[in-house]
Design a protein around this motif. Sequence first.
Motif, PDB file in Angstrom:
ATOM      1  N   THR A 106       0.832  -1.202   0.000  1.00 20.93           N
ATOM      2  CA  THR A 106       0.000   0.000   0.000  1.00 20.93           C
ATOM      3  C   THR A 106       0.870   1.256   0.000  1.00 20.93           C
ATOM      4  O   THR A 106       0.638   2.196  -0.771  1.00 20.93           O
ATOM      5  N   ILE A 107       1.872   1.256   0.860  1.00 21.01           N
ATOM      6  CA  ILE A 107       2.787   2.399   0.928  1.00 21.01           C
ATOM      7  C   ILE A 107       3.545   2.561  -0.390  1.00 21.01           C
ATOM      8  O   ILE A 107       3.713   3.671  -0.908  1.00 21.01           O
ATOM      9  N   ILE A 108       3.978   1.428  -0.950  1.00 22.48           N
ATOM     10  CA  ILE A 108       4.683   1.468  -2.238  1.00 22.48           C
ATOM     11  C   ILE A 108       3.784   2.063  -3.316  1.00 22.48           C
ATOM     12  O   ILE A 108       4.197   2.910  -4.113  1.00 22.48           O
ATOM     13  N   ASN A 109       2.511   1.633  -3.342  1.00 25.04           N
ATOM     14  CA  ASN A 109       1.578   2.112  -4.358  1.00 25.04           C
ATOM     15  C   ASN A 109       1.294   3.604  -4.235  1.00 25.04           C
ATOM     16  O   ASN A 109       1.141   4.304  -5.239  1.00 25.04           O
ATOM     17  N   ILE A 110       1.185   4.096  -2.996  1.00 29.65           N
ATOM     18  CA  ILE A 110       0.959   5.530  -2.791  1.00 29.65           C
ATOM     19  C   ILE A 110       2.088   6.329  -3.425  1.00 29.65           C
ATOM     20  O   ILE A 110       1.866   7.315  -4.146  1.00 29.65           O
ATOM     21  N   PHE A 111       3.306   5.899  -3.157  1.00 31.14           N
ATOM     22  CA  PHE A 111       4.467   6.617  -3.690  1.00 31.14           C
ATOM     23  C   PHE A 111       4.529   6.506  -5.214  1.00 31.14           C
ATOM     24  O   PHE A 111       4.706   7.510  -5.919  1.00 31.14           O
ATOM     25  N   ILE A 112       4.369   5.291  -5.737  1.00 30.60           N
ATOM     26  CA  ILE A 112       4.541   5.069  -7.177  1.00 30.60           C
ATOM     27  C   ILE A 112       3.433   5.740  -7.997  1.00 30.60           C
ATOM     28  O   ILE A 112       3.705   6.420  -8.994  1.00 30.60           O
ATOM     29  N   TYR A 113       2.176   5.556  -7.575  1.00 26.80           N
ATOM     30  CA  TYR A 113       1.064   6.022  -8.405  1.00 26.80           C
ATOM     31  C   TYR A 113       0.672   7.483  -8.159  1.00 26.80           C
ATOM     32  O   TYR A 113       0.392   8.214  -9.113  1.00 26.80           O
ATOM     33  N   TRP A 114       0.621   7.878  -6.890  1.00 22.00           N
ATOM     34  CA  TRP A 114       0.153   9.240  -6.601  1.00 22.00           C
ATOM     35  C   TRP A 114       1.278  10.267  -6.578  1.00 22.00           C
ATOM     36  O   TRP A 114       1.101  11.389  -7.032  1.00 22.00           O
ATOM     37  N   VAL A 115       2.424   9.887  -6.053  1.00 21.67           N
ATOM     38  CA  VAL A 115       3.541  10.839  -5.965  1.00 21.67           C
ATOM     39  C   VAL A 115       4.312  10.891  -7.291  1.00 21.67           C
ATOM     40  O   VAL A 115       4.809  11.948  -7.675  1.00 21.67           O
ATOM     41  N   LEU A 116       4.392   9.755  -7.984  1.00 18.58           N
ATOM     42  CA  LEU A 116       5.186   9.710  -9.208  1.00 18.58           C
ATOM     43  C   LEU A 116       4.343   9.686 -10.483  1.00 18.58           C
ATOM     44  O   LEU A 116       4.427  10.591 -11.312  1.00 18.58           O
ATOM     45  N   GLN A 117       3.496   8.650 -10.653  1.00 21.51           N
ATOM     46  CA  GLN A 117       2.846   8.426 -11.946  1.00 21.51           C
ATOM     47  C   GLN A 117       1.891   9.542 -12.364  1.00 21.51           C
ATOM     48  O   GLN A 117       1.972  10.051 -13.497  1.00 21.51           O
ATOM     49  N   ILE A 118       0.972   9.930 -11.473  1.00 17.74           N
ATOM     50  CA  ILE A 118      -0.019  10.949 -11.834  1.00 17.74           C
ATOM     51  C   ILE A 118       0.637  12.291 -12.173  1.00 17.74           C
ATOM     52  O   ILE A 118       0.369  12.859 -13.246  1.00 17.74           O
ATOM     53  N   PRO A 119       1.506  12.839 -11.303  1.00 15.18           N
ATOM     54  CA  PRO A 119       2.154  14.108 -11.658  1.00 15.18           C
ATOM     55  C   PRO A 119       2.992  14.012 -12.934  1.00 15.18           C
ATOM     56  O   PRO A 119       2.994  14.933 -13.757  1.00 15.18           O
ATOM     57  N   LEU A 120       3.704  12.886 -13.108  1.00 13.01           N
ATOM     58  CA  LEU A 120       4.547  12.726 -14.281  1.00 13.01           C
ATOM     59  C   LEU A 120       3.700  12.659 -15.555  1.00 13.01           C
ATOM     60  O   LEU A 120       4.039  13.294 -16.575  1.00 13.01           O
ATOM     61  N   ALA A 121       2.600  11.911 -15.518  1.00  7.32           N
ATOM     62  CA  ALA A 121       1.713  11.805 -16.684  1.00  7.32           C
ATOM     63  C   ALA A 121       1.112  13.161 -17.033  1.00  7.32           C
ATOM     64  O   ALA A 121       1.060  13.546 -18.213  1.00  7.32           O
ATOM     65  N   TYR A 122       0.665  13.885 -16.019  1.00  8.65           N
ATOM     66  CA  TYR A 122       0.060  15.212 -16.248  1.00  8.65           C
ATOM     67  C   TYR A 122       1.086  16.178 -16.823  1.00  8.65           C
ATOM     68  O   TYR A 122       0.813  16.919 -17.771  1.00  8.65           O
ATOM     69  N   PHE A 123       2.297  16.162 -16.264  1.00  5.55           N
ATOM     70  CA  PHE A 123       3.353  17.064 -16.718  1.00  5.55           C
ATOM     71  C   PHE A 123       3.733  16.767 -18.170  1.00  5.55           C
ATOM     72  O   PHE A 123       3.855  17.679 -18.997  1.00  5.55           O
ATOM     73  N   MET A 124       3.910  15.500 -18.495  1.00  8.23           N
ATOM     74  CA  MET A 124       4.332  15.135 -19.846  1.00  8.23           C
ATOM     75  C   MET A 124       3.220  15.360 -20.865  1.00  8.23           C
ATOM     76  O   MET A 124       3.475  15.790 -22.001  1.00  8.23           O
ATOM     77  N   GLY A 177       5.000   3.296 -18.008  1.00  7.86           N
ATOM     78  CA  GLY A 177       6.174   2.422 -18.087  1.00  7.86           C
ATOM     79  C   GLY A 177       7.223   2.753 -17.036  1.00  7.86           C
ATOM     80  O   GLY A 177       7.770   1.856 -16.378  1.00  7.86           O
ATOM     81  N   ILE A 178       7.503   4.043 -16.844  1.00  6.76           N
ATOM     82  CA  ILE A 178       8.520   4.469 -15.868  1.00  6.76           C
ATOM     83  C   ILE A 178       8.102   4.099 -14.451  1.00  6.76           C
ATOM     84  O   ILE A 178       8.898   3.553 -13.671  1.00  6.76           O
ATOM     85  N   SER A 179       6.862   4.390 -14.096  1.00  6.43           N
ATOM     86  CA  SER A 179       6.401   4.146 -12.727  1.00  6.43           C
ATOM     87  C   SER A 179       6.363   2.659 -12.386  1.00  6.43           C
ATOM     88  O   SER A 179       6.738   2.255 -11.276  1.00  6.43           O
ATOM     89  N   GLU A 180       5.932   1.817 -13.343  1.00  7.69           N
ATOM     90  CA  GLU A 180       5.878   0.377 -13.083  1.00  7.69           C
ATOM     91  C   GLU A 180       7.276  -0.210 -12.927  1.00  7.69           C
ATOM     92  O   GLU A 180       7.491  -1.138 -12.136  1.00  7.69           O
ATOM     93  N   THR A 181       8.232   0.336 -13.652  1.00  6.26           N
ATOM     94  CA  THR A 181       9.622  -0.124 -13.534  1.00  6.26           C
ATOM     95  C   THR A 181      10.182   0.196 -12.153  1.00  6.26           C
ATOM     96  O   THR A 181      10.815  -0.650 -11.503  1.00  6.26           O
ATOM     97  N   ILE A 182       9.935   1.410 -11.689  1.00  3.65           N
ATOM     98  CA  ILE A 182      10.415   1.822 -10.366  1.00  3.65           C
ATOM     99  C   ILE A 182       9.733   1.006  -9.272  1.00  3.65           C
ATOM    100  O   ILE A 182      10.355   0.640  -8.271  1.00  3.65           O
ATOM    101  N   LEU A 183       8.443   0.688  -9.472  1.00  2.00           N
ATOM    102  CA  LEU A 183       7.722  -0.138  -8.494  1.00  2.00           C
ATOM    103  C   LEU A 183       8.419  -1.482  -8.312  1.00  2.00           C
ATOM    104  O   LEU A 183       8.571  -1.972  -7.176  1.00  2.00           O
ATOM    105  N   ALA A 184       8.856  -2.093  -9.414  1.00  2.62           N
ATOM    106  CA  ALA A 184       9.534  -3.387  -9.342  1.00  2.62           C
ATOM    107  C   ALA A 184      10.830  -3.288  -8.544  1.00  2.62           C
ATOM    108  O   ALA A 184      11.114  -4.140  -7.684  1.00  2.62           O
ATOM    109  N   VAL A 185      11.603  -2.259  -8.803  1.00  2.41           N
ATOM    110  CA  VAL A 185      12.895  -2.087  -8.114  1.00  2.41           C
ATOM    111  C   VAL A 185      12.684  -1.891  -6.613  1.00  2.41           C
ATOM    112  O   VAL A 185      13.339  -2.526  -5.780  1.00  2.41           O
ATOM    113  N   VAL A 186      11.757  -1.011  -6.255  1.00  2.00           N
ATOM    114  CA  VAL A 186      11.480  -0.739  -4.838  1.00  2.00           C
ATOM    115  C   VAL A 186      10.958  -1.996  -4.147  1.00  2.00           C
ATOM    116  O   VAL A 186      11.361  -2.319  -3.017  1.00  2.00           O
TER     117      VAL A 186
END
Length: 470
Positions: free
Chosen positions: A412-430, A446-455
Amino acid sequence: MSETILTSKKLSIFQLFKQAVRGDVKDFTTGSIDRAIFLLAVPMILEMVLESVFALVDIYFVNKISSEASSTVGLTEAALTILYSVAWGLAMGIMALVARRTGEKDFNAASAVAAQGIIVAVFFSFIISIIGFIFPKEILSFMGASTKVVQENYRFTQIMLTGNIVIMLLFVNNAIFRGAGDASIAMRTLLIANAINIVLDPLLIFGIGPFPKMGLLGAAVATTIGRSVGVMYQFYHLFNGKEIIKLVKKQFVVNFEIINSILKTSFGGMFQFIIGSCSWIFLARIIAESGESTTSGYVTAIRICIFTILPAWGLANAAASLVGQNLGAGQPDRAEKSVWRTAFLTLLFFALVSVIFFFFGEILMRFFTSDEVAVKAGTLCLHILAIGYIFFAYGMIIVQAFNGAGDTKTPTIINIFIYWVLQIPLAYFMAKYLKMGPTGVYIAIGISETILAVVGIIIFKKGKWKLVKV
């Protein structure tokens, strides 16, 4: 001599396959780990393939109606992800508890968990049904649908949300079977439901023979009927007294102690999927601004992705069941070995899928739609996602391993960071500021799912999940 050995190996694999489909083995706490993975994963993979067939069959026939109809299905599915989040989360908690009790050989306690889990599922689905019945237009509008789509197709959304109880029970009941190590029944359930959906879809959508021409509504009715029959098949096995889980009427008295345990274990799973679902809803809204044909292409591409991701979820669910049963049997090292081995096999599968998406993405899109804008948008989506697909394997397996251990807080903590802190802002910005549109959204995924795997791998290696008590 070599031919004899080869024939013997083929026969052995075939026999194992038959054993897996029949579901003869329920205890996976002893013996070969590879054999355990195979026996659990085969029916779970087939189950998930069948689940993904629902999506592909519907989008195949709906695309023949109009791009507006296809867009409605996609936006409704995006809204339904909240329901799927609750269903998946609840299913994870129930599977973890049933697997742990099964590993402990306390089958009465496992059955009690199953009964209370069904009660919770019915409660949640009732609330969602009320919302879906009263506010279908508002839900479609919120998802970014045009006024025309809302006015013409809102009843599809209404039927799908109001009849959500069959989706909820399908998920939860199959989780019960998987937790008990009986994945073959879960597989057969989806086979029955799919067969009915495949037959009824064209009959009800196009009005073939004596059946009324219902258009888009026919897809909703066909899917609901198919899933309803599947649920009845599940209940037959849960109540017939011949399986590990034996349900009786007296177990369906509310037991707040067990329900509290289920919710405590499930809440993290629900929340982690809601996190991901809210992210997908946000991404769908960005895509919707590019027009209905682009949205249709995105929806079709995602359906194709789901067709490949869901079989991999079968492997992930196998890993979760192995973790739960082996922790219950006091064998944490065997649980960990099962996870790494399953992750590697999933990696090989996704590598093959990546190659197919990259070189045959356009051909796949043209099979489902002739809209050139949709084909172009969907092909681009498949090409970009293919690049990061192999990383999805480890992220998917590791997250499910945490859930199988009853540790739903960590993912859950991982998902909060990956999807809300990273994926949504990054998608909106790009998409908005870099003017990349849908391409920016695909890259962000693609970027967010890759980072999720590493974390996930880094945290899993620390081993705290082995100490979780449920």
